[in-house]
Each structure stands twice: as structure tokens, then as C-alpha cells.
Design a protein around this motif. Structure first.
Motif, short mmCIF file in Angstrom:
data_model
loop_
_atom_site.label_atom_id
_atom_site.label_comp_id
_atom_site.label_asym_id
_atom_site.label_seq_id
_atom_site.Cartn_x
_atom_site.Cartn_y
_atom_site.Cartn_z
N ILE A 101 0.87 -1.17 0.00
CA ILE A 101 0.00 0.00 0.00
C ILE A 101 0.91 1.22 0.00
O ILE A 101 1.75 1.38 0.89
N ILE A 102 0.76 2.07 -1.00
CA ILE A 102 1.51 3.31 -1.06
C ILE A 102 0.69 4.39 -0.35
O ILE A 102 -0.46 4.65 -0.75
N ALA A 103 1.25 4.97 0.69
CA ALA A 103 0.56 6.00 1.46
C ALA A 103 1.20 7.36 1.17
O ALA A 103 2.33 7.61 1.56
N ILE A 104 0.48 8.21 0.46
CA ILE A 104 0.95 9.57 0.18
C ILE A 104 0.38 10.48 1.26
O ILE A 104 -0.84 10.70 1.33
N GLY A 105 1.25 11.00 2.14
CA GLY A 105 0.81 11.84 3.24
C GLY A 105 1.04 13.31 2.96
O GLY A 105 1.60 13.70 1.93
N GLY A 106 0.61 14.14 3.89
CA GLY A 106 0.76 15.58 3.76
C GLY A 106 -0.55 16.31 3.56
O GLY A 106 -0.57 17.53 3.42
N PHE A 107 -1.67 15.56 3.55
CA PHE A 107 -2.97 16.19 3.42
C PHE A 107 -3.43 16.72 4.79
O PHE A 107 -2.91 16.34 5.83
N THR A 108 -4.43 17.59 4.75
CA THR A 108 -5.02 18.09 5.99
C THR A 108 -5.57 16.94 6.80
O THR A 108 -6.35 16.13 6.30
N THR A 109 -5.15 16.82 8.06
CA THR A 109 -5.66 15.77 8.91
C THR A 109 -6.97 16.20 9.56
O THR A 109 -7.38 17.36 9.48
N LEU A 110 -7.59 15.27 10.25
CA LEU A 110 -8.88 15.53 10.89
C LEU A 110 -8.76 16.62 11.95
O LEU A 110 -9.71 17.33 12.24
N TYR A 111 -7.58 16.78 12.53
CA TYR A 111 -7.42 17.71 13.65
C TYR A 111 -6.62 18.94 13.30
O TYR A 111 -6.25 19.71 14.18
N ASP A 112 -6.37 19.17 12.02
CA ASP A 112 -5.58 20.34 11.62
C ASP A 112 -6.38 21.63 11.63
O ASP A 112 -5.85 22.68 11.28
#
Length: 298
Positions: free
Chosen positions: A168-179
Motif C-alpha cells: 500500500i503506497i501511502a501519500i501523506g501531507g494532506f489536511t488531517t482531521l485535527y488540523d
């Protein structure tokens, strides 16, 4: 010592560039090119049963996420194409992409998304390929702010060769639920915070106003006093580290201060939420007085 109502500290993650993998080895995150700042890539060795999902997802800010390949994205030979690529698109912008590579001994290196109903690596059935858009599954992880792309990496030279494995390729850096929340780092003479991605749930902030008050008056926001107003001088950007100078003396024994920061964007002001009858709503901005920076005792 001062008594504060709520205090917490944000962690910081640093990402360093890594070298690409060698030809003849499985393509991994070091081979992805991140085209926009702030994004990261992590390869997860666990492979979940992706029996659900689609080629389209929404992130926490309402943007559409999709996975695309090429050049034969709608053709049977997308899977068998000798050289192709895989990309993650956010709205109209491609934020990350990985390219097939000429491997060793005529065995080229490939990465392809798996179909939503595949539960294991390729076992002789059509888990990948045929170019169908339903084969390009992406799932959004709202808590951690990641786009999850189930893929198979394999060697190909007219037939499978060398290796084949699922990830599974996980591309992070998006707005999280708590941002959307502000958190503060207290010190003896200031309150500091990083500008969140969505200040109080708004798209951005034009400026901030920090107030203080006696803990005995918490909830009666009309009695709040301006500590630092309309800062910074220019509209802040996501991640900026802002500081409000605190000139208040230490409260007497048995007393304490609270601090609250309001964000204003395009004329709209928000400063946190309240619970009423088990329902969470925003605090009434009309109750909060205009921020006028004052000395203690004014």
C-alpha cells in the motif's frame, strides 16, 4: 505560576530526500516524485483486503483525489505496456508520480494499482490490468491525512519475472482531521502556535486576536481583554510560527487566567466551540469584544 485553561504542543515531522531504488529491485517510495511541497510517501508492507473502494475519494478539505496511469489508461494493454507511469491527482494538480523503469536482464520494473476486489497478490486472475478505471483504487485516511493506493510491484519481460509483491503506497501531507485546531506552547512571557491548515475550520486566516481573562469568568467571553491584536501584519501562511507577548503578572493564589485566540478570515471571526445539549457548535462571535490591546488592570 500561571494557570492556563488548555495547553498542548504540536510535534514536527521532518522528511529528508532519499535515493531511488536500483534497477531490478521493486519500485518503492524512493522512486515516487513528489511534485508539490508538503507531501510524503510511505510504503506499507501490509496488504489489506480492498474489497471496497473506487477510483475517486475526497480529502478533509473537499478536494477530489484520483489515481491515474498512462499512456494506455483505458486500454487492455495498460497492464502489459512496457513503459508507463502511475500518478496521484488532487483536483486538477498531479502531486506525485512514479515511472516504470528498465530493469536488469531485460526484466523491467513496474508498479500498478490493484483492483478493488483483489485481496491478495496476483494469483493467476485479473487483479490488475485491463486498463479499467475501477482498477485504480484510492482510499483516503482522514485521521492521518493520507491517500492509500493498493499496488502490486513486479518485474516484466513479456511475462512476469524477477519478483512480484503487494504493498500500500501511502501519500501523506494532506489536511488531517485535527488540523483545524490551534494548539499553544506556553512560556513565561509569551504564547506561541503554528498556524493550522484550516484555522477554526476556515480556509485561511487574515489575522489573529489573542485575549485573556480571569478563570472565574470562563464562558462569559464579553469580559475578555485584548492581549495582542490583529497580528501578524500580513496574512499568515500555513505552518507560520506566531507569538503573542504575555505581559500579565502571575495571578494571586487561588486564581488563574485563561487565554483564547480568535481567527478572522474575510470578515468572519471564530474562536472555538461550545457544547450545548450534547451538540457541538461555534461560540457566538458577537459576544467577543473588539480586540483592543490593553495593559493589565485596564
Amino acid at each position: 505560576m500561571r494557570t492556563l485553561l488548555v495547553l498542548c504542543v504540536l510535534g514536527v515531522v521532518c522528511v529528508l530526500p532519499v535515493a531511488a531504488s536500483d534497477p531490478g529491485q521493486p519500485l518503492d517510495c524512493s522512486d515516487w516524485v513528489l511534485l508539490e511541497p508538503g507531501y510524503t510517501c510511505q510504503a506499507l508492507d501490509v496488504f489489506a483486503d480492498f474489497t471496497k473502494g473506487s477510483n475517486l475519494a475526497l480529502d478533509n478539505t473537499g478536494r477530489f483525489l484520483s489515481v491515474e496511469g498512462g499512456p494506455d489508461v483505458e486500454m487492455y494493454n495498460d497492464w502489459y505496456s512496457p513503459m508507463s507511469f502511475l500518478s496521484l491527482r488532487v483536483g486538477d494538480v498531479i502531486v506525485a508520480t512514479v515511472q516504470d523503469r528498465v530493469g536488469s536482464g531485460g526484466c523491467s520494473d513496474h508498479m500498478r494499482p490493484t483492483r478493488p476486489y483483489c485481496s491478495t497478490a496476483y494469483q493467476g486472475g485479473p487483479c490488475v490490468g485491463y486498463g479499467l478505471h475501477l482498477g485504480r483504487t484510492v482510499v483516503f485516511d482522514p485521521v492521518n491525512g493520507r491517500a492509500l493506493i493498493p499496488v502490486e510491484v513486479y518485474g516484466w519481460s513479456g511475462s512476469r519475472c524477477g519478483y512480484s509483491e503487494s504493498k500500500i503506497i501511502a501519500i501523506g501531507g494532506f489536511t488531517t482531521l485535527y488540523d483545524i485546531q490551534q494548539t499553544y506552547t506556553p512560556s513565561a512571557a509569551s504564547l506561541s502556535f503554528h498556524v493550522p491548515v484550516m484555522p477554526e475550520g476556515m480556509a485561511a486566516a487574515d489575522y489573529f486576536d489573542t485575549y485573556w481573562g480571569d478563570l472565574a469568568t470562563v464562558g462569559n467571553w464579553s469580559q475578555a481583554h485584548g492581549l495582542q491584536c490583529h497580528y501578524p501584519a500580513t496574512a499568515p501562511a500555513r505552518g507560520d510560527y506566531l507569538t503573542a507577548v504575555d505581559t500579565l503578572p502571575s495571578p494571586p493564589p487561588g486564581h488563574g487566567y485563561y487565554y483564547v485566540t480568535a481567527a478572522t478570515y474575510q470578515g468572519q471571526t471564530r474562536y472555538g466551540r461550545k457544547t450545548c445539549g450534547a451538540r457541538l457548535t461555534g461560540r457566538d462571535p458577537g459576544v467577543l469584544p473588539a480586540c483592543i490591546q490593553s495593559k493589565f488592570g485596564d
